[in-house]
Design an enzyme around this catalytic site. Sequence first.
Site, PDB file in Angstrom:
ATOM      1  N   GLY A  57       0.786  -1.149  -0.104  1.00  0.00           N
ATOM      2  CA  GLY A  57       0.080  -0.039   0.072  1.00  0.00           C
ATOM      3  C   GLY A  57       0.911   1.242   0.008  1.00  0.00           C
ATOM      4  N   ARG A  86       1.494  -6.058  -4.868  1.00  0.00           N
ATOM      5  CA  ARG A  86       1.627  -6.940  -3.549  1.00  0.00           C
ATOM      6  C   ARG A  86       2.289  -8.290  -4.083  1.00  0.00           C
ATOM      7  NH1 ARG A  86      -0.730  -4.702   1.032  1.00  0.00           N
ATOM      8  NH2 ARG A  86      -2.117  -3.024   0.510  1.00  0.00           N
ATOM      9  N   ASP A 140       6.555  -5.027   6.068  1.00  0.00           N
ATOM     10  CA  ASP A 140       7.358  -6.050   6.402  1.00  0.00           C
ATOM     11  C   ASP A 140       7.410  -7.355   5.513  1.00  0.00           C
ATOM     12  OD1 ASP A 140       4.423  -6.331   6.628  1.00  0.00           O
ATOM     13  OD2 ASP A 140       4.371  -7.458   8.452  1.00  0.00           O
ATOM     14  N   ASP A 141       6.385  -7.721   4.594  1.00  0.00           N
ATOM     15  CA  ASP A 141       6.316  -8.442   3.528  1.00  0.00           C
ATOM     16  C   ASP A 141       7.372  -8.245   2.420  1.00  0.00           C
ATOM     17  OD1 ASP A 141       4.588 -10.435   4.973  1.00  0.00           O
ATOM     18  OD2 ASP A 141       2.752  -9.207   4.469  1.00  0.00           O
ATOM     19  N   LYS A 157       8.837   1.163   5.207  1.00  0.00           N
ATOM     20  CA  LYS A 157       7.494   1.725   4.676  1.00  0.00           C
ATOM     21  C   LYS A 157       6.430   1.181   5.491  1.00  0.00           C
ATOM     22  CE  LYS A 157       4.639   0.450   2.543  1.00  0.00           C
ATOM     23  NZ  LYS A 157       3.995  -0.495   1.557  1.00  0.00           N
ATOM     24  N   THR A 158       5.540   1.673   6.047  1.00  0.00           N
ATOM     25  CA  THR A 158       4.183   1.246   6.219  1.00  0.00           C
ATOM     26  C   THR A 158       3.475   2.612   7.124  1.00  0.00           C
ATOM     27  OG1 THR A 158       2.923  -0.176   7.948  1.00  0.00           O
ATOM     28  CG2 THR A 158       5.442  -0.363   7.620  1.00  0.00           C
ATOM     29  N   ASP A 176       0.865   1.685   8.895  1.00  0.00           N
ATOM     30  CA  ASP A 176       0.585   0.794   9.910  1.00  0.00           C
ATOM     31  C   ASP A 176       1.490   0.938  11.099  1.00  0.00           C
ATOM     32  OD1 ASP A 176      -1.030   0.035   8.102  1.00  0.00           O
ATOM     33  OD2 ASP A 176      -0.545  -2.145   8.046  1.00  0.00           O
TER      34      ASP A 176
END
Lengths: 481, 481
Positions: A77, A133, A163-164, A190-191, A193
């Site tokens: 994302g 993704r 993370d992924d 990056k995130t 979240d």
Amino acid sequence: MDSLSPLQKKRLDYKPAIPDLLRDLRKVHFKAMKSSQRPPETLKKLFPKSFDLPTHQLVEGRGEERELKIGALFSGGPAPGGHNVLAGMCDTGAKVFGFFNGPAGLVENQGREIENIDPYRNQGGFDLLGSGRTKIETREQLAASLKTVKERRLDGLVVIGGDDSNTNAALLAEYFLEHGSQTKVVGVPKTIDGDLKSEEIEIPFGFDSACKTYAEIIGNIARDAQSSRKYYHFIKLMGRSASHVTLECALATHPNLALIGEERRGLQEIVGEISEMICKRYEAGKEYGVILLPEGLIEFVPELHQGIQDVPLEKDPHGNIQVSQIQTEKLLVELVKKELQKRRFKGKLNTQEHFLGYEGRSCMPSNFDANYCYTLGRMATLAIRDGLTGVICSVQHLRKSPREWGMKALPLVQLMDLEIRSGKEKPVIKKALVDMKQKSFVYFLRHRKSWELDDQYRYPGPIQFFGDPEVTDAAPLSLMD
Amino acid sequence: MDSLSPLQKKRLDYKPAIPDLLRDLRKVHFKAMKSSQRPPETLKKLFPKSFDLPTHQLVEGRGEERELKIGALFSGGPAPGGHNVLAGMCDTGAKVFGFFNGPAGLVENQGREIENIDPYRNQGGFDLLGSGRTKIETREQLAASLKTVKERRLDGLVVIGGDDSNTNAALLAEYFLEHGSQTKVVGVPKTIDGDLKSEEIEIPFGFDSACKTYAEIIGNIARDAQSSRKYYHFIKLMGRSASHVTLECALATHPNLALIGEERRGLQEIVGEISEMICKRYEAGKEYGVILLPEGLIEFVPELHQGIQDVPLEKDPHGNIQVSQIQTEKLLVELVKKELQKRRFKGKLNTQEHFLGYEGRSCMPSNFDANYCYTLGRMATLAIRDGLTGVICSVQHLRKSPREWGMKALPLVQLMDLEIRSGKEKPVIKKALVDMKQKSFVYFLRHRKSWELDDQYRYPGPIQFFGDPEVTDAAPLSLMD
């Protein structure tokens, strides 16, 4: 009318603040440090080549001058500031080749050289390259990726992701090493979240701007609630598992209630607490309020989780449930209404439900994120120049002025663990949950009771880019740790 | 952590820009003008005392110095800038008595003197007094209101509200005149919907800030759509009947499609157009997009209206359907999905639905609204000082610098009409719909086709308060007329 808004144009001119160390790249290099941390032994068989890599720190000293050609891709994302990572890379003088639509662009060798990053400086979104993704894990995908970086003659590849995606980066780094490739792989955290944290990664990029945008909206809604005195607003906040976004927004806005998934409370307890608060506020003449809940709440509440076991839910390619599909906020409202009936509640419960996610993931990066991302891009290029691979960029002391930030390259394997996913052992980067001992959570614990009855709403307002640095340059509040 | 955000604190210090004419109140007064407009004769029997009032313009000349005691109330949904109307009143030196929770506070004589407006300067919301939607129309309510203003010895009453609330103001003014009361009644045009316009009222206050906040969010969502390339975002925008908010946001963000209720298109035509666009974009490799629709669409689309006739819908005390309860955006998505099936569409249609309303009604007022509201408050006080009643404040040339704004007091009856509501003839202020000939709509018509296929999204970003006036002080785009 111009096709660019006045603010878009103004932001193109912003010069990100960077650490003093990054001013002259010929005068710094990454130096190996003694590391106290060791990855779990179980990972050794999966990462034979990159298992024992040391942590590196950027220090003063002679830096090599090299012409570099580096690939870059966005993964997952969008998060505010991604374009500035690219700008930071480009401005070192490196040639940057951007892959389209995330890891798929690498596998399929689709992309283009970034010739002019100027129209994207300090702008939100990942739209210059797109994102995706796709998970790179099969032999075929890894081989295709290697073929791409060979054909493009890349000195390095920068994976900008969560993370992924950084697990992907670790696998690629190992595979490239095994096959004698000279292409280095460097991850950038990056995130929105906020769950890609560790002792060394204080916060991933994008979290600050996204939370500031959500907090702006929550503050506006709270002021509306207090003005109209008519509705309880149930506001669900994006964040796959961890409740970092909810905690940050709660610190910024002081809602009447904020649920933190990591407290692992039962559904009855949660419904009871909300109902109790509604009753108390009613007695105080208040039939309105603001309640924040994290999207990932469902993963921590056994009964909620149970309730949705039978519903066929889409999983993303990484095997994660798409929690944003689940309307936790509506479910909670229904349960609270039933509970209030039981308690013979005499007032009214009018509710408005909101879900904040897409509103903030691609906003214009705050000065904090603009500076942070530009720094990360510059660092990632240096890490490649200095021959590091299988590492992620980590910036220290983010609460201080950018000039004082420190920079490390951490071996990705150090952040990893083995997990069982779909019955198979998979290496994954551990998600950082809200820690019940972290300062910001303790602060929240100490204050939240006082927010329940009295309205102590705090109104952050929209992100500001110009003027007093206290307003424009603040770091996330949860960095108080 | 401070209970006020850094931006809240900074905004307390902002000094609103005002028209040159308003600098020294001893040197201006309202002067009657020859008016070309006459209210419909049918209103004469309802407004015998206030039917023939002239329009007044604020001009240079000696102004009376009087000690004034003025009541004020907020009515209807909150709009950014309300507190600045009060600040503008207080700063003239008048004593301001604030009624709680809207017109109900007047009827019930509930309120308090505003002793210190400072903590509310340039802040959003109506929370200093609260608001309400009580309609004052019965003899008892009117008599109770008169009793209140007598007891409080008020020289005037300022009603800060939308079309229905200003109808209330007109009825109160007439009633007070009939009963020989010296209390003047002055209306201030508020509504984020933008529908309280006329030739003389260019735009009500709050519209600018609310639209700028919605446009910020829409821009962010558009950038997300373009980055993730995954979703069509259907964004419904608040606005009871008229589509002013949607038009303004479309001009600010250039979405792929924006529906304007006033075009009065059939449901099939709308569904067909959306489906057609989705097919064309699919052929161009784009499975994402942004579509804006006004909350009030339902009032213009006969089939939509028909479809909801049988559903029991709550009406507000003014007899308006609460259109925000109707999930037009979800209904449209379902119809489009069916239509795409019919057309054997091969792509995917993943959608996200949003409703933007509460996010913007109580935001911090933009500089434009902060200046405008402060000016309105100052003007309203002057109108009372100069003995005007049954009028609404109107500021001219809003696109120009505040220094050049002109000011009029318009007789409310001039804005009114007789309507049948619940079988009875009621005087109402005509809602101003989007005019198919207004410049901003013509501009939209000329450009919207080019926004459909190419992504020409414009990203306004968050409201800025400091820095270049081009960024901070812009008037609404639809004021191009």
